[in-house]
Design a protein around this motif. Structure first.
Motif, PDB file in Angstrom:
ATOM      1  N   ALA A 161       7.351 -49.927  68.158  1.00 14.14           N
ATOM      2  CA  ALA A 161       8.360 -49.777  69.206  1.00 14.14           C
ATOM      3  C   ALA A 161       9.509 -48.890  68.737  1.00 14.14           C
ATOM      4  O   ALA A 161       9.982 -48.019  69.486  1.00 14.14           O
ATOM      5  N   GLN A 162       9.964 -49.088  67.498  1.00 15.31           N
ATOM      6  CA  GLN A 162      11.052 -48.271  66.961  1.00 15.31           C
ATOM      7  C   GLN A 162      10.658 -46.801  66.908  1.00 15.31           C
ATOM      8  O   GLN A 162      11.487 -45.916  67.169  1.00 15.31           O
ATOM      9  N   ALA A 163       9.402 -46.540  66.589  1.00 15.05           N
ATOM     10  CA  ALA A 163       8.947 -45.152  66.491  1.00 15.05           C
ATOM     11  C   ALA A 163       9.010 -44.439  67.841  1.00 15.05           C
ATOM     12  O   ALA A 163       9.274 -43.232  67.899  1.00 15.05           O
ATOM     13  N   THR A 164       8.772 -45.171  68.933  1.00 15.09           N
ATOM     14  CA  THR A 164       8.852 -44.537  70.255  1.00 15.09           C
ATOM     15  C   THR A 164      10.292 -44.177  70.614  1.00 15.09           C
ATOM     16  O   THR A 164      10.525 -43.247  71.389  1.00 15.09           O
ATOM     17  N   ARG A 165      11.256 -44.914  70.061  1.00 21.11           N
ATOM     18  CA  ARG A 165      12.666 -44.672  70.400  1.00 21.11           C
ATOM     19  C   ARG A 165      13.257 -43.492  69.640  1.00 21.11           C
ATOM     20  O   ARG A 165      14.301 -42.976  70.037  1.00 21.11           O
ATOM     21  N   THR A 166      12.615 -43.099  68.558  1.00 21.04           N
ATOM     22  CA  THR A 166      13.130 -41.992  67.748  1.00 21.04           C
ATOM     23  C   THR A 166      12.231 -40.765  67.794  1.00 21.04           C
ATOM     24  O   THR A 166      12.546 -39.763  67.159  1.00 21.04           O
ATOM     25  N   HIS A 167      11.133 -40.844  68.550  1.00 13.17           N
ATOM     26  CA  HIS A 167      10.190 -39.720  68.579  1.00 13.17           C
ATOM     27  C   HIS A 167      10.805 -38.537  69.312  1.00 13.17           C
ATOM     28  O   HIS A 167      11.406 -38.686  70.379  1.00 13.17           O
ATOM     29  N   ALA A 168      10.623 -37.353  68.760  1.00 17.40           N
ATOM     30  CA  ALA A 168      11.241 -36.148  69.320  1.00 17.40           C
ATOM     31  C   ALA A 168      10.701 -35.778  70.685  1.00 17.40           C
ATOM     32  O   ALA A 168      11.392 -35.110  71.471  1.00 17.40           O
ATOM     33  N   ASP A 169       9.487 -36.201  71.003  1.00 18.22           N
ATOM     34  CA  ASP A 169       8.866 -35.824  72.273  1.00 18.22           C
ATOM     35  C   ASP A 169       9.064 -36.865  73.366  1.00 18.22           C
ATOM     36  O   ASP A 169       8.521 -36.717  74.467  1.00 18.22           O
ATOM     37  N   LEU A 170       9.815 -37.927  73.086  1.00 17.31           N
ATOM     38  CA  LEU A 170      10.052 -38.970  74.084  1.00 17.31           C
ATOM     39  C   LEU A 170      11.554 -39.087  74.354  1.00 17.31           C
ATOM     40  O   LEU A 170      12.344 -39.217  73.424  1.00 17.31           O
ATOM     41  N   ARG A 171      11.917 -39.050  75.650  1.00 17.96           N
ATOM     42  CA  ARG A 171      13.328 -39.230  75.983  1.00 17.96           C
ATOM     43  C   ARG A 171      13.620 -40.675  76.406  1.00 17.96           C
ATOM     44  O   ARG A 171      14.776 -41.030  76.578  1.00 17.96           O
ATOM     45  N   LEU A 172      12.603 -41.488  76.594  1.00 20.77           N
ATOM     46  CA  LEU A 172      12.777 -42.920  76.831  1.00 20.77           C
ATOM     47  C   LEU A 172      11.705 -43.667  76.070  1.00 20.77           C
ATOM     48  O   LEU A 172      10.505 -43.470  76.306  1.00 20.77           O
ATOM     49  N   GLY A 173      12.127 -44.515  75.124  1.00 22.23           N
ATOM     50  CA  GLY A 173      11.181 -45.261  74.312  1.00 22.23           C
ATOM     51  C   GLY A 173      10.929 -46.656  74.861  1.00 22.23           C
ATOM     52  O   GLY A 173      11.385 -47.015  75.943  1.00 22.23           O
ATOM     53  N   ALA A 174      10.213 -47.453  74.091  1.00 27.08           N
ATOM     54  CA  ALA A 174       9.855 -48.811  74.510  1.00 27.08           C
ATOM     55  C   ALA A 174      11.056 -49.736  74.369  1.00 27.08           C
ATOM     56  O   ALA A 174      11.808 -49.669  73.394  1.00 27.08           O
ATOM     57  N   SER A 175      11.225 -50.614  75.328  1.00 27.44           N
ATOM     58  CA  SER A 175      12.331 -51.568  75.326  1.00 27.44           C
ATOM     59  C   SER A 175      11.960 -52.793  74.484  1.00 27.44           C
ATOM     60  O   SER A 175      10.780 -53.024  74.168  1.00 27.44           O
TER      61      SER A 175
END
Length: 322
Positions: free
Chosen positions: A231-245
């Protein structure tokens, strides 16, 4: 409730549903996971591939209250939650329950209604209650919403808000059946609708027992940390502007518990989490403009690819040898 009873009961539910849904065992299992993990299911695909049939097949296997809401542009929030009506005899307002007051609610083509009407489900899906005119009314337990939606490229659709999509535990796609399954469907359904032959195989009380059993499945701290790392990786990924809550992380673990129980295990392994990563996370994430096409089908494919890369780059916990 024990492991044998759990396996027998869930097997009966699956078998009953598969009499109606030909060649889609993944979709059937996902619907069962959402029911037992106390989540909600979003089924997205083109019209005519069995989205509503999946929802109705699940509802038919459970001896509980079931209601279907056909979402249209003129549907009002009060049609979903209910309204207060003045009773001239008692000279006071009475609450008339809406269609959401059922154990299983089929929200058909949810994205054909306006965002105002869609928002009527927010409180119900998260808190199991609705508030009308300042009074809180509790929904039945268990409570499951199975919603279907058409792709956004089609006419007359409204995009589900991020808050709405985040309340769905999983999103699945039915896809077209293979040639053999489609030919079998033509032969079987020429004379009779298989849905009419489905009988309830589990009671409302038994469903609560199954939920309690799955909730007790063990999750080690290492597996919990693995889910958090994803989940943390989705919040910091350069290609995602909205990560997992954080809600997504919690629902990932809950779904993994049921997944493990369906496999006859009393504990969750990292493979359970990795398998459910895309169904639980993908519909919540939004790629950047540079990475994908937002919420279109190509955007959904982009998110799936990103999640695969995140899973490959995240360290998987390995059990220590005795």
């Amino acid at each position: 409730m024990n492991a044998e009873v759990f396996a027998a009961t869930t097997g009966a539910i699956t078998s009953s549903m598969e009499r109606v849904i030909d060649g889609k065992p993944e979709a059937v299992r996902s619907a069962l996971v959402c029911l037992l993990a106390e989540g909600h299911l979003l089924v997205e695909d083109v019209p005519g591939v069995g989205k509503t049939m999946l929802a109705r097949a699940l509802a038919a296997t459970v001896d509980a209250s079931v209601r279907r809401i056909q979402f249209t542009p003129d549907l009002l929030p009060g049609d979903v939650t209910g309204v207060s009506v003045f009773n001239p005899v008692e000279r006071e307002f009475e609450f008339k329950q809406g269609a959401v007051f059922a154990n299983i609610v089929i929200a058909d083509e949810i994205n054909r209604s306006s965002p105002k009407t869609q928002s009527a489900l927010l409180e119900a899906m998260e808190e199991g209650q609705v508030t009308v005119d300042g009074r809180t009314h509790y929904l039945p337990d268990p409570f499951l919403v199975v919603a279907t939606q058409n792709p956004l490229e089609m006419e007359g659709t409204y995009a589900l808000p991020e808050a709405q999509r985040d309340r769905f535990m999983m999103r699945v796609s039915m896809g077209y059946p293979d040639a053999a399954s489609e030919a079998l469907m033509l032969r079987q359904r020429d004379k009779i609708n298989p849905l009419s032959q489905v009988r309830a195989v589990v009671s409302e009380e038994r469903v609560r027992d199954l939920i309690a059993w799955a909730r007790a499945v063990h999750v080690s701290p290492a597996v919990e940390e693995y889910a958090v790392a994803l989940a943390q990786a989705t919040r910091t990924h350069a290609d995602l502007r909205l990560g997992a809550s954080p809600r997504a992380t919690l629902q990932l673990i809950r779904a993994a518990k049921v997944w493990a129980a369906l496999d006859g295990r009393g504990f969750v392994i990292p493979d359970d989490v990795a398998t459910l990563l895309s169904p639980v996370f993908a519909h919540r994430l939004i790629p950047t403009r540079a990475a994908g096409a937002g919420r279109s089908r190509s955007g959904a494919d982009t998110v799936t690819i990103i999640l695969e890369r995140i899973a490959a780059a995240t360290r998987v916990p390995i059990a220590a040898r005795a």
